[in-house]
Design an enzyme around this catalytic site. Structure first.
Site, mmCIF file in Angstrom:
data_model
loop_
_atom_site.group_PDB
_atom_site.id
_atom_site.type_symbol
_atom_site.label_atom_id
_atom_site.label_comp_id
_atom_site.label_asym_id
_atom_site.label_seq_id
_atom_site.Cartn_x
_atom_site.Cartn_y
_atom_site.Cartn_z
ATOM 1 C CE LYS A 238 -2.390 -0.707 3.562
ATOM 2 N NZ LYS A 238 -1.767 -2.079 4.211
ATOM 3 N NE ARG B 71 -4.248 -1.252 10.386
ATOM 4 C CZ ARG B 71 -3.249 -0.696 9.990
ATOM 5 N NH1 ARG B 71 -3.404 0.349 9.232
ATOM 6 N NH2 ARG B 71 -1.686 -1.145 10.280
ATOM 7 N NE ARG C 254 7.541 -2.987 5.732
ATOM 8 C CZ ARG C 254 6.209 -2.778 5.814
ATOM 9 N NH1 ARG C 254 5.531 -2.363 4.892
ATOM 10 N NH2 ARG C 254 5.506 -3.057 6.955
ATOM 11 N NE ARG D 267 6.598 -0.861 9.918
ATOM 12 C CZ ARG D 267 5.481 -0.671 9.091
ATOM 13 N NH1 ARG D 267 5.468 -0.088 8.170
ATOM 14 N NH2 ARG D 267 4.453 -1.312 9.736
ATOM 15 N NE ARG E 238 2.279 -5.045 11.127
ATOM 16 C CZ ARG E 238 3.405 -4.909 10.063
ATOM 17 N NH1 ARG E 238 4.295 -5.746 10.099
ATOM 18 N NH2 ARG E 238 3.071 -4.078 9.188
HETATM 19 P P1 AMP Z 1 1.089 0.613 9.171
HETATM 20 O O1 AMP Z 1 2.305 1.335 8.664
HETATM 21 O O2 AMP Z 1 -0.247 1.050 8.373
HETATM 22 O O3 AMP Z 1 1.010 -0.883 9.199
HETATM 23 O O4 AMP Z 1 0.799 0.890 10.604
HETATM 24 C C1 AMP Z 1 1.775 0.845 11.712
HETATM 25 C C2 AMP Z 1 0.990 0.526 13.079
HETATM 26 O O5 AMP Z 1 0.427 1.786 13.406
HETATM 27 C C3 AMP Z 1 -0.130 -0.292 13.215
HETATM 28 O O6 AMP Z 1 0.243 -1.684 13.486
HETATM 29 C C4 AMP Z 1 -0.968 -0.095 14.248
HETATM 30 O O7 AMP Z 1 -0.201 -0.238 15.550
HETATM 31 C C5 AMP Z 1 -0.788 1.568 14.163
HETATM 32 N N1 AMP Z 1 -1.858 2.243 13.252
HETATM 33 C C6 AMP Z 1 -1.972 2.621 11.919
HETATM 34 N N2 AMP Z 1 -3.069 2.958 11.567
HETATM 35 C C7 AMP Z 1 -4.047 2.219 12.531
HETATM 36 C C8 AMP Z 1 -5.249 2.413 12.782
HETATM 37 N N3 AMP Z 1 -5.975 2.844 11.566
HETATM 38 N N4 AMP Z 1 -6.049 2.079 13.656
HETATM 39 C C9 AMP Z 1 -5.196 1.604 14.663
HETATM 40 N N5 AMP Z 1 -3.731 1.620 14.730
HETATM 41 C C10 AMP Z 1 -3.075 2.034 13.632
#
Ligand code: AMP
Length: 214
Positions: free
Chosen positions: A15, A90, A124, A157, A168
């Site tokens: 994404k 989410r 990654r 990360r 996740r």
């Molecule tokens: P991502 O880079 O989108 O995988 O987001 C990294 C982390 O940020 C996720 O694993 C969550 O801990 C937090 N996070 C990002 N977006 C959300 C969301 N919409 N709701 C809750 N936690 C979020």
């Protein structure tokens, strides 16, 4: 053109990569809630301190916190013409909250096989400074550990470690995947197949542009 666009798909599907490209093509801001949280962690803000453990271990930050952050961000001037929203909503509760403060024109859902996703997540690597993403095998930097774009250090990360990848993907299946039918019912979803390798990304991009031209 449809301008308020949600980017949906499993963690690791690509994404971020595609949304960065689309952001340039469409001239729309890329709003990534994950990037926003990582920025808060880096700057050690109050929000960063609250969210640190959850973000690092792949859990979901409480809905009220994320929704408030997104509402505030979408109210800024650069979002007046639309946006690409990556990582939010989410779950159904977040989707309903989003509906309460803005309309959504379209949802792009990125789809790839599970083994492709796991490989992308576990391989990654990310630049600490500019956020550029790499992959140990598929997209390595020219010099190991150093970002091609800005010379920053490249790291893995915390939430890309195997134990957190599992969490996740489970959360995605249980909480985020129901959004597919939520938006299908509203006739907003376009599926994009992103199983192909990184070199083919511009073909995928062209395909999306074709779908969005009107
Ligand atoms: P991502 O880079 O989108 O995988 O987001 C990294 C982390 O940020 C996720 O694993 C969550 O801990 C937090 N996070 C990002 N977006 C959300 C969301 N919409 N709701 C809750 N936690 C979020």
């Amino acid at each position: 053109m449809k301008k308020k666009i949600i980017i949906l798909g499993s963690p690791g599907v690509g994404k971020g990569t595609y949304t960065r490209l689309l952001s340039k093509e469409f001239g729309l801001p890329h709003i990534s809630t994950g990037d926003m949280f990582r920025e808060h962690l880096k700057k050690k803000t109050e929000l960063g301190k609250k969210a640190k453990k959850i973000v690092n271990e792949g859990g979901l930050v409480p809905d009220e916190i994320v929704s408030e952050m997104v509402k505030h961000r979408l109210a800024q001037e650069d979002c007046n013409n639309g946006w690409l929203l990556d990582g939010y909503p989410r779950n159904i509760n977040q989707a309903e909250t989003l509906q309460s403060f803005t309309k959504v024109d379209s949802v792009l859902r990125f789809v790839a096989d599970k083994k492709v996703i796991i490989d992308r997540l576990s391989g990654r690597r990310v630049c600490k400074k500019c956020g550029a993403t790499y992959h140990v095998r598929n997209v390595p930097p020219k010099s190991e550990g150093i970002c091609d774009k800005c010379g920053g250090d490249i790291y893995q990360r915390k939430d890309d470690k195997p134990e957190f990848i599992k969490t996740r993907l489970k959360i995605y299946k249980k909480q985020t995947a129901p959004l597919i039918s939520f938006y299908q019912k509203r006739d907003l979803i376009t599926d994009v197949n992103v199983n192909s390798e990184y070199e083919k990304r511009y073909e995928v991009l062209e395909w999306i542009k074709e779908k969005f031209k009107d």
